[in-house]
Design an enzyme around this catalytic site. Structure first.
Site, mmCIF file in Angstrom:
data_model
loop_
_atom_site.group_PDB
_atom_site.id
_atom_site.type_symbol
_atom_site.label_atom_id
_atom_site.label_comp_id
_atom_site.label_asym_id
_atom_site.label_seq_id
_atom_site.Cartn_x
_atom_site.Cartn_y
_atom_site.Cartn_z
ATOM 1 N N SER A 43 15.802 -17.697 -15.120
ATOM 2 C CA SER A 43 15.388 -17.196 -13.812
ATOM 3 C C SER A 43 14.447 -16.030 -14.066
ATOM 4 O O SER A 43 14.862 -14.903 -14.300
ATOM 5 C CB SER A 43 16.617 -16.733 -13.014
ATOM 6 N N HIS A 156 21.599 -21.119 -13.276
ATOM 7 C CA HIS A 156 22.417 -20.987 -14.483
ATOM 8 C C HIS A 156 23.544 -22.007 -14.550
ATOM 9 O O HIS A 156 24.330 -22.001 -15.499
ATOM 10 C CB HIS A 156 23.019 -19.571 -14.567
ATOM 11 N N GLU A 165 24.883 -15.292 -9.781
ATOM 12 C CA GLU A 165 25.927 -14.591 -10.528
ATOM 13 C C GLU A 165 26.917 -13.912 -9.592
ATOM 14 O O GLU A 165 26.531 -13.189 -8.672
ATOM 15 C CB GLU A 165 25.320 -13.514 -11.438
ATOM 16 N N GLU A 206 25.642 -18.294 -18.877
ATOM 17 C CA GLU A 206 26.052 -16.953 -19.283
ATOM 18 C C GLU A 206 27.545 -16.831 -19.500
ATOM 19 O O GLU A 206 28.086 -15.731 -19.588
ATOM 20 C CB GLU A 206 25.556 -15.921 -18.260
ATOM 21 N N ASP A 243 24.544 -11.177 -7.900
ATOM 22 C CA ASP A 243 23.122 -11.386 -8.189
ATOM 23 C C ASP A 243 22.731 -12.725 -7.573
ATOM 24 O O ASP A 243 22.812 -13.765 -8.230
ATOM 25 C CB ASP A 243 22.859 -11.394 -9.693
ATOM 26 N N GLU A 287 22.077 -7.450 -6.508
ATOM 27 C CA GLU A 287 20.809 -7.530 -7.258
ATOM 28 C C GLU A 287 19.970 -8.691 -6.745
ATOM 29 O O GLU A 287 20.491 -9.783 -6.510
ATOM 30 C CB GLU A 287 21.134 -7.733 -8.743
ATOM 31 N N ASP A 314 15.238 -6.800 -9.729
ATOM 32 C CA ASP A 314 14.988 -7.402 -11.040
ATOM 33 C C ASP A 314 13.634 -8.103 -11.006
ATOM 34 O O ASP A 314 12.630 -7.574 -11.487
ATOM 35 C CB ASP A 314 16.110 -8.366 -11.402
ATOM 36 N N LYS A 339 15.088 -5.111 -18.574
ATOM 37 C CA LYS A 339 15.132 -6.159 -19.595
ATOM 38 C C LYS A 339 13.968 -5.956 -20.551
ATOM 39 O O LYS A 339 12.807 -5.974 -20.138
ATOM 40 C CB LYS A 339 15.034 -7.551 -18.952
ATOM 41 N N HIS A 367 20.901 -8.370 -20.488
ATOM 42 C CA HIS A 367 20.618 -9.520 -21.358
ATOM 43 C C HIS A 367 19.734 -10.518 -20.621
ATOM 44 O O HIS A 367 19.264 -10.264 -19.525
ATOM 45 C CB HIS A 367 21.942 -10.181 -21.757
ATOM 46 N N LYS A 390 24.583 -5.344 -18.228
ATOM 47 C CA LYS A 390 24.884 -6.739 -17.929
ATOM 48 C C LYS A 390 24.757 -7.508 -19.230
ATOM 49 O O LYS A 390 23.676 -7.560 -19.815
ATOM 50 C CB LYS A 390 23.879 -7.309 -16.914
#
Length: 423
Positions: A43, A156, A165, A206, A243, A287, A314, A339, A367, A390
């Protein structure tokens, strides 16, 4: 013998999804070495630094990294040979100038970042200090509160959840080691609840579970029940974080939950949904609640909820100081996800962190969904002192490696190790 860079050697490895990435080894004239492996996101924000792939469909479906590897072993090696490994900003300035593009498109952000991190590790070894102390400089290292992804959805996982998430945040623990225990015990309690209810306990990218749950509310209810089943208090000891990764379900000026019934929301209606969720469940952070171009959506959320919620950008910022500055000037959020591979060098990432510090904003070191066993972000998070990381779920070794490294850092720091909730 000096700390000049003697050689750089890159080679291809596989990440946690089985796709190619690269590992870089930096060797100094004094014999010290540093090794770094580069993560990869699924993503991704449209404005991220470019991850260079070969595009050769006969190898790894076009995802090979031979070009990036050759750029390290030839172009970058030639230009950095003999340059001092410290200070880091001088090394990274050479890399940025050598590439010469705004988004690292010539050499590839993966080639540049692998080099930047490997040189930092080699310089830390030459200095005789752990990486986190080397990167911290005069700052005081601070242990991080983990944001642990226990249920995966979106891009994911192949399931019915549009949100990417659902995380637990053991911010009320007295130490990092206890926070890790809180998280692990909640994760296993959630496994039991899912299994008992007949849901799949397979995991996503993840490491979080990826069941076909009916609604967002049902998902939050299950996580709260798991916290209680683990003997912990939802909210004060273990909170929730979301998220949604809304760029993945943004369609023109609407938001479409295609995986869970094709429900459509306006930006204002989506804000109402987040507000209801945050008032019903012990959520402390949201997020990417809106798409990367919906700056007004973020501004409205921060204005209405920012006094009680951490509103994180993000895809909105992609760790780029130019976009973070815009966010600060417009009060778009009150926190930034950081990141390393979104911007491409250690120095530029530190600059993004410093911009957050100067504005009084929070920042979370993160991550990527395609990870390796490299633990650079664990040291980096402690060095930057933001108190949040994270690193994924409580399964899959590429995630647990980060947590286990943090346990080691906590042990090294001893009684002086600071662990405190940012919420």
């Amino acid at each position: 013998m000096t700390t000049a860079i003697r050689s750089l050697n890159a080679f291809g490895i596989l990440d946690s999804r089985g796709y190619p990435t690269l590992r870089v080894v930096a060797t100094l004239d004094n014999g010290c070495t540093g090794t770094a492996s580069v993560p990869s996101g699924a993503s991704t924000g449209r404005h991220e630094a470019l991850e260079l792939r070969d595009g050769d469909s006969s190898r790894y479906g076009g995802k090979g990294v031979r070009k990036a590897v050759s750029h390290v072993n030839q172009i970058i090696q030639d230009h950095l040979h003999g340059q001092a490994a410290a200070p880091q900003d001088a090394v990274d300035a050479t890399l940025v100038a050598l590439d010469g593009t705004e988004n690292k498109a010539r050499l590839g952000a993966n080639a540049i970042l692998g080099t930047s991190m490997a040189v930092a590790r080699a310089a830390a070894a030459a200095s005789g200090v752990p990486l986190y102390r080397y990167l911290a400089g005069a700052s005081v290292p601070r242990l991080t509160v983990p944001m642990m992804n226990v249920i995966n959805g979106g891009r994911h996982a192949q399931n019915s959840l549009d949100f990417q998430e659902f995380m637990i945040v053991p911010h009320g623990a007295p130490s990092f080691a206890e926070a890790l225990r809180y998280g692990a015990e909640t994760f296993h309690a959630l496994h039991e609840l899912l299994h008992k209810a007949g849901y799949s306990t397979a995991v996503g990218d993840e490491g979080g579970f990826a069941p076909n749950l009916g609604t967002i509310e049902e998902t939050c209810e299950l996580i709260v029940a798991a916290i209680r089943k683990a003997g912990l208090r939802p909210g004060p000891e273990v909170a929730l974080a979301l998220d949604p990764a809304a760029s993945s379900f943004a369609k023109d000026d609407k938001y479409v939950f295609a995986k869970s019934g094709n429900m459509t929301f306006s930006s204002a209606e989506l804000l109402d949904l987040y507000d209801r969720l945050a008032r019903t469940y012990p959520i402390v952070s949201i997020e990417d609640g809106f798409g990367e171009d919906d700056w007004e959506g973020f501004r409205r959320q921060t204005a209405s909820c920012g006094d009680r919620l951490q509103i994180v950008g993000d895809d909105l910022y992609v760790t780029n100081p130019r976009f973070i500055r815009k966010g600060i000037e417009s009060s778009a959020t009150n926190a930034v996800l950081i990141k390393l591979n979104q911007i491409g060098t250690v120095t530029e990432t530190i600059q993004a962190v410093q911009m957050c510090r100067d504005a009084g904003w929070r920042y979370i070191i993160s991550h990527r969904s395609g990870e390796t066993e490299d633990t650079f972000i664990s040291d980096f998070a402690v060095a930057m002192g933001g108190g949040q990381i994270k690193a994924g779920s409580l399964s899959r070794s590429e995630r647990l490696a980060k947590y286990n490294r943090l346990l080691g850092i906590e042990r090294d720091l001893g009684p002086g190790a600071a662990y405190a909730s940012p919420f």
